[in-house]
Design a protein around this motif. Structure first.
Motif, mmCIF file in Angstrom:
data_model
loop_
_atom_site.group_PDB
_atom_site.id
_atom_site.type_symbol
_atom_site.label_atom_id
_atom_site.label_comp_id
_atom_site.label_asym_id
_atom_site.label_seq_id
_atom_site.Cartn_x
_atom_site.Cartn_y
_atom_site.Cartn_z
ATOM 1 N N ASN B 27 -10.544 -5.216 -6.061
ATOM 2 C CA ASN B 27 -11.058 -4.182 -5.390
ATOM 3 C C ASN B 27 -11.505 -3.073 -5.148
ATOM 4 O OD1 ASN B 27 -8.878 -4.306 -4.534
ATOM 5 N ND2 ASN B 27 -9.021 -6.527 -4.012
ATOM 6 N N GLN B 29 -12.860 -0.105 -3.609
ATOM 7 C CA GLN B 29 -12.844 0.877 -2.490
ATOM 8 C C GLN B 29 -13.935 2.136 -2.777
ATOM 9 O OE1 GLN B 29 -10.173 0.121 0.853
ATOM 10 N NE2 GLN B 29 -11.472 -1.030 2.241
ATOM 11 N N ALA B 104 1.719 -21.614 -5.408
ATOM 12 C CA ALA B 104 2.011 -21.665 -4.396
ATOM 13 C C ALA B 104 1.281 -20.526 -3.668
ATOM 14 C CB ALA B 104 3.345 -21.401 -4.105
ATOM 15 N N GLY B 105 -0.140 -21.164 -3.544
ATOM 16 C CA GLY B 105 -0.344 -19.396 -3.506
ATOM 17 C C GLY B 105 -1.300 -17.983 -2.893
ATOM 18 N N VAL B 106 -0.021 -18.404 -3.784
ATOM 19 C CA VAL B 106 -0.175 -16.854 -4.484
ATOM 20 C C VAL B 106 -0.701 -16.416 -6.018
ATOM 21 C CG1 VAL B 106 1.263 -14.508 -4.073
ATOM 22 C CG2 VAL B 106 1.908 -16.187 -2.693
ATOM 23 N N ARG B 107 -1.895 -16.214 -5.559
ATOM 24 C CA ARG B 107 -2.618 -15.264 -6.673
ATOM 25 C C ARG B 107 -1.593 -14.067 -8.048
ATOM 26 N NH1 ARG B 107 -8.466 -15.026 -7.042
ATOM 27 N NH2 ARG B 107 -8.033 -12.260 -8.171
ATOM 28 N N VAL B 336 -1.839 -0.069 3.669
ATOM 29 C CA VAL B 336 -1.668 -1.115 2.604
ATOM 30 C C VAL B 336 -3.135 0.148 0.992
ATOM 31 C CG1 VAL B 336 -2.628 -2.767 1.853
ATOM 32 C CG2 VAL B 336 -1.259 -2.947 4.184
ATOM 33 N N ASN B 356 2.051 -6.763 -10.942
ATOM 34 C CA ASN B 356 0.806 -6.036 -10.781
ATOM 35 C C ASN B 356 0.433 -5.793 -9.957
ATOM 36 O OD1 ASN B 356 2.246 -4.533 -13.212
ATOM 37 N ND2 ASN B 356 1.464 -6.024 -14.363
ATOM 38 N N ASN B 357 -0.991 -4.949 -9.212
ATOM 39 C CA ASN B 357 -1.794 -5.276 -9.027
ATOM 40 C C ASN B 357 -1.261 -5.991 -7.400
ATOM 41 O OD1 ASN B 357 -4.098 -4.132 -9.726
ATOM 42 N ND2 ASN B 357 -4.031 -5.900 -11.776
ATOM 43 N N VAL B 358 -0.471 -5.856 -7.016
ATOM 44 C CA VAL B 358 -0.706 -6.881 -5.455
ATOM 45 C C VAL B 358 -0.593 -5.511 -4.793
ATOM 46 C CG1 VAL B 358 1.095 -8.443 -6.169
ATOM 47 C CG2 VAL B 358 1.901 -6.244 -6.024
ATOM 48 N N GLN B 359 -0.627 -6.119 -3.092
ATOM 49 C CA GLN B 359 -0.606 -5.553 -1.524
ATOM 50 C C GLN B 359 0.456 -4.337 -1.427
ATOM 51 O OE1 GLN B 359 -3.897 -3.916 -0.573
ATOM 52 N NE2 GLN B 359 -4.835 -5.224 -2.784
ATOM 53 N N LYS B 361 2.463 -2.341 1.408
ATOM 54 C CA LYS B 361 2.047 -0.938 2.468
ATOM 55 C C LYS B 361 3.512 0.236 2.012
ATOM 56 C CE LYS B 361 2.228 -4.864 5.993
ATOM 57 N NZ LYS B 361 2.594 -5.453 6.485
#
Lengths: 397, 375
Positions: B27, B29, B104-107, B336, B356-359, B361
């Motif tokens: 994404n 921005q 388990a809900g995580v991409r 973030v 890799n490629n995770v959000q 803070k």
């Protein structure tokens, strides 16, 4: 704690803790947070996708019903209310929580706090500043947390009284009806212009994203959908106005019950040396919960657990319901008041707070003295005044 | 000499191949705020009800087949609906795709080499990836994914590919490093009659049948599969090179293997002065040095690199950068950003995040390896 804040600022319902006790309280809350965080996974992902699908299906159903059956009064009413509910859930359980980053761990760009923009006038980026940052960091700190009165209401005796505060109640009513618009304008601090502190140009210079988002929201609900409906223009327009109104009134009520009930405390800006444990305590004292069932919790976006939301703003909100009893237990152990009650009780406190602070502190005190004096009279008059004096009792003042 | 699996590894290819992938898949921005009229995921949701491969900007692929080729290798065939889905146009032999699966809900996003050739893709509309059964995502693909599942992929990228001009070629590979090399060899054989040599070390050679078929069909292909074992490991050295490929000096060399073999070949080629005739690609596991004081951090969009000691936000500020921040304590979510690669440790929870490629803070994370951030 007592070294950082004057004791008087703390509710008489809570014990003053020693620094060691404060630190221990913080450790207990941290432990609860870690234990809950360890459980987060598939179940929570499924939950938030279900919420999103609920929003989508109710929106599609209600907008279709308005468009094709809007002229039939019961259909119109049902569709408008459903659209209102859809907007409430999108706003509170989906948008608000996703924008806190509660579901960032899923790594799904469409459920990501930084990208999400919700179906309300306030732009996502303005919201993240005024709400996520200012309000959640400086919760109930006078002069910093702009949510205290949103620049237009007098909410505590520590705020200087101005003649315009006489209109506190009608002002609150206006805020309630146009809540999404006032939230959208919050970042601009329009009151600085009204109070002569800043020129209009400076106030408006921050309105770039407001203008864009407001245009989009207005056009979408009040132009595009009605025009698409053709001959159904008016029922669709009226339905959209009603839905937004329902959402505004509900969101305002829940949010005010979360921070402006009778027992909620306000703080002086004294945060330089605040520890994480003290921050937890301030969140506890600055928030209030509401007791309700599953549907109620869902419709409030789990902000019926405002205390837990403020202690753990980035924890998936569907977990607050299981954390709340634990937090309450820890509070009881440390003799800290856990502010909770029915929606009606908390709302009464909010209205009282707004009403009482429309008058200067001195006036309120003298009215109270008069009422107490009159209450000592015998007979029916005394009884009436006793009631009135009881109603005018107000914890923080 | 065994290459670690593709999963759990970063791609350390020449150039900026990761950048190419990520700009298109995550994404990005834009600086100016622009509210959307219709949410893309809403449109995708409606489209997916009609056909799960239909989306607005994402690229979807359906699992057509999952096949064990060796004990620990799986071949996954994906169809891309390539007539409708113009976003996935084609690729070059040797490139990889990023594949996203939800566990388990995580991409999770991982890179996988394409093992069929672009010509084959044009004909069949099928992508074939080689998956080594090791690590969370690869295990998921091998054990839990079902035929008919729809996964998100990102267009092919990577700069490990054949030279434009046909040349005599030498391929050196080990373990799962063979995956990008299989289509490259096929393409090299198909496009000219120039000699092609493969030196392939493995304890359990994958794609043996494909390679042997090629060797039978193309006389210019010299196939050398060296089966070694833990007790008798085989090593690549100058002697081996001179024995198998005495004219290496005249060849373009392509190497894909674990770091050991990569270093060994690089040193040999350097010593002969042939470095410019070698192309390398490797699957490198992230090196996490938890005791390291300072780590190199790269803010990709601002094209700034700095050394971070401890807290990422504070380090960035010390380096004169001004990332957006709020509470500085991990609650407000203002700072973030996407961590493109590298490992960080959450200073509040102690959790280590090496994906890799995770959000992440910035205000509560410290770098524990080199880190690239999309800022």
């Amino acid at each position: 704690m007592s070294t950082l804040y004057p004791e008087a600022r703390f509710n008489r319902k809570s014990r003053v803790l020693s620094p060691e006790e404060v630190a221990e309280f913080g450790r207990r809350i941290d432990a609860l947070r870690d234990a809950t965080r360890a459980k987060i996974g598939e179940q929570d992902a499924k939950y938030i996708y279900r919420v999103r699908n609920f929003v989508r299906y109710t929106e599609i159903a209600s907008r279709s019903a308005l468009m094709f059956g809007g002229w039939i009064p019961p259909v119109w009413l049902l569709a408008s209310v459903t659209l209102g509910v859809s907007k409430i859930v999108e706003n509170m359980e989906l948008g608000h929580n996703v924008m806190h980053g509660q579901f960032d761990w899923m790594n799904d760009p469409s459920m990501n706090g930084a990208n999400y923009d919700w179906d309300t006038v306030c732009s996502g980026e303005d919201w993240k500043h005024t709400h996520n940052f200012m309000h959640h960091t400086y919760t109930n700190v006078l002069g910093v947390d702009h949510d205290i009165g949103y620049g237009v209401l007098r909410m505590t005796d520590s705020q200087e009284w101005k003649p315009r505060n006489l209109a506190n109640l009608p002002m609150a009513f206006t805020l309630m009806v146009g809540f999404e618009w006032l939230l959208a304008l919050q970042n601009l601090h329009l009151e600085d212009f009204l109070d002569g502190k800043a020129p209009l140009t400076k106030v408006l210079s921050k309105g770039g994203s407001f203008a864009k988002k407001a245009t989009r929201q207005f056009t979408k609900d009040y132009v595009v959908f009605p025009v698409l409906a053709g001959p159904m223009f008016l029922p669709v327009l009226a339905g959209n106005v009603t839905a937004n109104l329902i959402r505004n009134v509900w969101a305002f009520s829940i949010i005010f019950c979360g921070h402006f009930t009778e027992d909620v405390e306000m703080f002086e800006n004294n945060l330089d040396k605040e520890t994480k444990a003290e921050w937890y305590l301030r969140q506890l004292k600055g928030s209030s919960n509401m007791i309700g069932g599953k549907v109620f919790n869902f419709l409030t976006g789990n902000l019926s657990f405002q205390i837990e939301h403020h202690m753990f703003p980035d924890m998936p909100a569907n977990r607050y319901v299981e954390m709340a009893p634990e937090v309450q237990k820890i509070c009881a152990e440390f003799g800290q008041h856990y502010n909770t009650g029915s929606f009606a009780k908390q709302m009464t406190g909010v209205v009282k707070r707004i009403a009482i602070h429309s008058l200067p502190n001195e006036t309120v005190k003298s009215i109270r003295t008069t009422l107490n004096l009159q209450a000592e009279k015998k007979g029916i008059t005394g009884k009436v005044f006793k009631r009135l004096a009881k109603a005018a009792e107000y914890a923080p003042l | 000499m065994k290459a670690p699996a593709a999963a759990n590894c970063t791609w350390q290819a020449k150039g900026n191949d990761m950048q190419a992938t990520l700009t298109s898949s995550t994404n990005y921005q834009p600086a100016a705020y622009k509210p959307h009229w219709v949410r893309e995921d809403f449109v995708d949701f409606v489209l997916a009800k009609i056909n799960p491969l239909w989306t607005v900007t994402r690229t979807m692929a359906r699992v057509e087949n999952i096949e064990y080729i060796e004990d620990d290798m799986v071949k996954v065939t994906l169809s891309t609906n390539h007539l409708l889905n113009r976003r996935f146009k084609t690729f070059k032999a040797g490139q990889f795709i990023m594949l996203t699966v939800t566990i388990a809900g995580v991409r999770h996003q991982r890179a996988y080499s394409l093992v069929n050739t672009p010509e084959n893709y044009a004909k069949t509309g099928r992508l074939v990836i080689g998956v080594k059964r090791q690590g969370r995502v690869s295990n998921y693909l091998a054990k839990q994914a079902k035929i008919g599942d729809v996964l998100e992929i990102a267009p092919a990228s990577g700069e490990f590919m054949l030279t434009e001009e046909a040349t005599p070629a030498l391929f050196i590979s080990a373990g799962s490093g063979i995956t990008p090399i299989v289509p490259m060899i096929q393409q090299a054989l198909e496009r000219s009659k120039l000699p092609v040599t493969l030196i392939y070390y493995s304890r359990d050679p994958a794609f043996r049948m494909e390679l042997e078929t090629l060797a039978a069909a193309y006389p210019q292909f010299d196939l050398n599969i060296i089966v070694d074992s833990a007790e008798k490991p085989a090593f690549f050295d100058v002697e081996t090179l001179e024995r198998i490929c005495p004219d290496a000096a005249t060849r373009e060399t392509y190497v894909c293997a674990a770091p050991g073999l990569m270093t060994a070949t690089r040193k040999i080629w350097e010593s002969f002065g042939w470095s410019d005739k070698m192309r390398q690609e490797s699957f490198l596991p992230i090196k996490v040095d938890e005791n390291a004081e300072a780590q190199l951090v790269n803010f990709r969009r601002s094209q700034r690199e700095f050394e971070a000691k401890g807290n990422l936000l504070a380090s960035a500020e010390a380096a004169g950068l001004t990332p957006t921040y709020g509470c500085r304590m991990g609650v407000c979510n203002a700072c973030v950003c996407t961590k493109v690669s590298g490992s960080v440790r959450n200073q509040v929870t102690g959790e280590i995040n090496d994906q890799n490629n995770v959000q992440i803070k910035l205000c509560v994370n410290a770098a524990i390896s080199e880190v690239v951030i999309d800022l």
